[in-house]
Design a protein around this motif. Sequence first.
Motif, PDB file in Angstrom:
ATOM      1  N   GLU A   1       0.855  -1.182   0.000  1.00 39.50           N
ATOM      2  CA  GLU A   1       0.000   0.000   0.000  1.00 39.50           C
ATOM      3  C   GLU A   1       0.899   1.243   0.000  1.00 39.50           C
ATOM      4  O   GLU A   1       1.745   1.397   0.878  1.00 39.50           O
ATOM      5  N   ARG A   2       0.697   2.111  -0.985  1.00 43.28           N
ATOM      6  CA  ARG A   2       1.599   3.259  -1.127  1.00 43.28           C
ATOM      7  C   ARG A   2       1.427   4.288  -0.019  1.00 43.28           C
ATOM      8  O   ARG A   2       2.345   5.040   0.290  1.00 43.28           O
TER       9      ARG A   2
ATOM     10  N   ALA B   1     -10.153   5.931  -1.147  1.00 43.92           N
ATOM     11  CA  ALA B   1     -11.619   5.828  -1.169  1.00 43.92           C
ATOM     12  C   ALA B   1     -12.169   4.960  -0.034  1.00 43.92           C
ATOM     13  O   ALA B   1     -13.195   5.291   0.576  1.00 43.92           O
ATOM     14  N   SER B   2     -11.468   3.882   0.285  1.00 42.70           N
ATOM     15  CA  SER B   2     -12.018   2.937   1.272  1.00 42.70           C
ATOM     16  C   SER B   2     -12.040   3.484   2.691  1.00 42.70           C
ATOM     17  O   SER B   2     -12.671   2.890   3.565  1.00 42.70           O
TER      18      SER B   2
ATOM     19  N   ASN C   1     -14.820   7.372   2.272  1.00 43.51           N
ATOM     20  CA  ASN C   1     -16.181   7.338   1.696  1.00 43.51           C
ATOM     21  C   ASN C   1     -17.208   7.638   2.782  1.00 43.51           C
ATOM     22  O   ASN C   1     -16.871   7.808   3.947  1.00 43.51           O
TER      23      ASN C   1
ATOM     24  N   THR D   1     -22.022   4.650   3.451  1.00 43.90           N
ATOM     25  CA  THR D   1     -23.411   4.291   3.186  1.00 43.90           C
ATOM     26  C   THR D   1     -23.474   2.900   2.560  1.00 43.90           C
ATOM     27  O   THR D   1     -22.769   2.621   1.590  1.00 43.90           O
TER      28      THR D   1
ATOM     29  N   VAL E   1       4.322   0.298  -5.232  1.00 45.77           N
ATOM     30  CA  VAL E   1       4.827  -0.629  -6.246  1.00 45.77           C
ATOM     31  C   VAL E   1       5.144   0.163  -7.512  1.00 45.77           C
ATOM     32  O   VAL E   1       4.323   0.962  -7.981  1.00 45.77           O
TER      33      VAL E   1
ATOM     34  N   VAL F   1     -15.379  -0.749  -9.119  1.00 48.02           N
ATOM     35  CA  VAL F   1     -16.619  -1.224  -8.514  1.00 48.02           C
ATOM     36  C   VAL F   1     -17.303  -0.006  -7.882  1.00 48.02           C
ATOM     37  O   VAL F   1     -16.923   0.431  -6.802  1.00 48.02           O
TER      38      VAL F   1
ATOM     39  N   GLY G   1     -18.292   0.694  -4.101  1.00 46.29           N
ATOM     40  CA  GLY G   1     -17.399  -0.412  -3.744  1.00 46.29           C
ATOM     41  C   GLY G   1     -17.213  -0.598  -2.255  1.00 46.29           C
ATOM     42  O   GLY G   1     -16.684  -1.620  -1.829  1.00 46.29           O
TER      43      GLY G   1
ATOM     44  N   THR H   1     -19.862  -0.583  -0.159  1.00 42.92           N
ATOM     45  CA  THR H   1     -21.002  -1.468   0.120  1.00 42.92           C
ATOM     46  C   THR H   1     -20.644  -2.904  -0.252  1.00 42.92           C
ATOM     47  O   THR H   1     -20.881  -3.836   0.514  1.00 42.92           O
TER      48      THR H   1
END
Length: 416
Positions: A41-42, A49-50, A53, A56, A180, A341, A344, A346
């Motif tokens: 993970e950079r 986003a995760s 967000n 909801t 990466v 997605v 994504g 949800t």
Amino acid sequence: VIALTPARGAAFDAAVIGGGVMGCTAALYLARAGLRVVLFERRFLCAEASGVNAGTLSMQHAPSAELVPFALKARELWRDAPQWLGTDMRYRQLGGLVLAFSDDEAARLKAKMDVRRDAGVPIEYISGARARELEPALSAHPVLASWCPLDGDCYPVLTGGAYRRALAEAGVDVREAVKVGRVAKDGAHFVIEAGADGAVVRAARLLIAAGAWAPQVLASFGLGIDMTYKVNQMVVTERLAPTVTRNLGVADGNLSLKQAINGTVLIGGGWDGRADPATGMTEVMVENVVPNLRLACHAVPALRDARIQRIWIGVRDHSADLLPLIGPLPGVDGAFIVSCVREGYTTGPCVGRVIAEVMQDREPDFPLYDPARLIGPDRPKGLRPESAASLALVAAQAQANTPTPTQIYTSHGANA
Ligand SMILES: Cc1cc2nc3c(=O)[nH]c(=O)nc-3n(C[C@H](O)[C@H](O)[C@H](O)COP(=O)(O)OP(=O)(O)OC[C@H]3O[C@@H](n4cnc5c(N)ncnc54)[C@H](O)[C@@H]3O)c2cc1C
């Protein structure tokens, strides 16, 4: 039960690029299946986003009927997070209302929700008066609403910490603050250059779960992808006394609104901000905050007196056909991708499990979305902001008038 034979010389059975909800869930289930997994993970887990967000979990906003099974299953997974993730994600089943302010909007709302209802979401149409019984904070403006008792939310700021603990316990080698760079295929395994010193890691299988940054990773394989990034802003009010008890959305246009556990009200719905994912620069577009808030006040008048505490920006990835990419990377044996997605958060815990199964050569119970349809050497390369054309497609898919911010502002904002 390991379905894979690690390539000779491979330090890991699987490498995951991207520590969002997709990459973390996949890594967790690969490790629990007995594979040796490394995750890069950079920034830090769920920094993008995760983690930013709105949290909801809406069955009514499932972007297409085909994704409804993912949303229904993932809702249960978020609810049951203490069992499989080890953290209570403060899941709440609030019930959700999507509001129509005119008869035209009501017709469009029904057309949109009928499809989701046919796909298995329990959605009921109710009058504006009944909607106000369910959500007393509503204005007198809604004439009809769709109601889904399953809608709810959880608390996204907890996501990174929850996965960090679960991944450590499952034995995943989590490398945060490690970007990466180049990835190459060397015989049966992948050679991954990661971090500023370009240290090399080998893995038998590769998952690209790099969110809006997927085009950069695909460049290593000479591949392009027909996707764009979209920048959304979230507005957060000061803490208020209990005011809004449900998830709220509107039939036409962009509004998502709910009161968080701490009393703040989160107002969003897809209004654009500015960001450059290549550099991390973000900037609020005030001209998009104002109509967003007007629409919110049109639905919930009590918000007129609320002060804004802060606004943040997040970047999401959209495919050209608005459907996700979940499956093998075309032309690169042993590589897989999860990308684009929409909603994504949800669906993430379900999608991540599905791709982990596919990577172990298992047949998942959910449909895959063949990445080959949008990925190839001749597809567009590099990070590209969302185009007017794809915005128009979003609107068309929503089966609504193409509601530009200006139209929403004038149709609802004028009354607010
Ligand atoms: C403001 C906003 C509000 C939203 N609200 C909702 C909502 O209420 N409900 C909902 O369901 N969905 C919502 N979404 C969408 C949802 O957040 C996303 O669909 C979902 O989080 C995507 O997860 P992901 O793992 O694919 O991507 P991400 O969370 O973006 O994770 C990808 C990760 O890959 C890392 N990465 C990229 N390149 C590299 C590299 N080269 N090396 C190492 N790491 C790399 C990134 O740093 C990033 O952390 C919202 C999105 C935004 C932006």
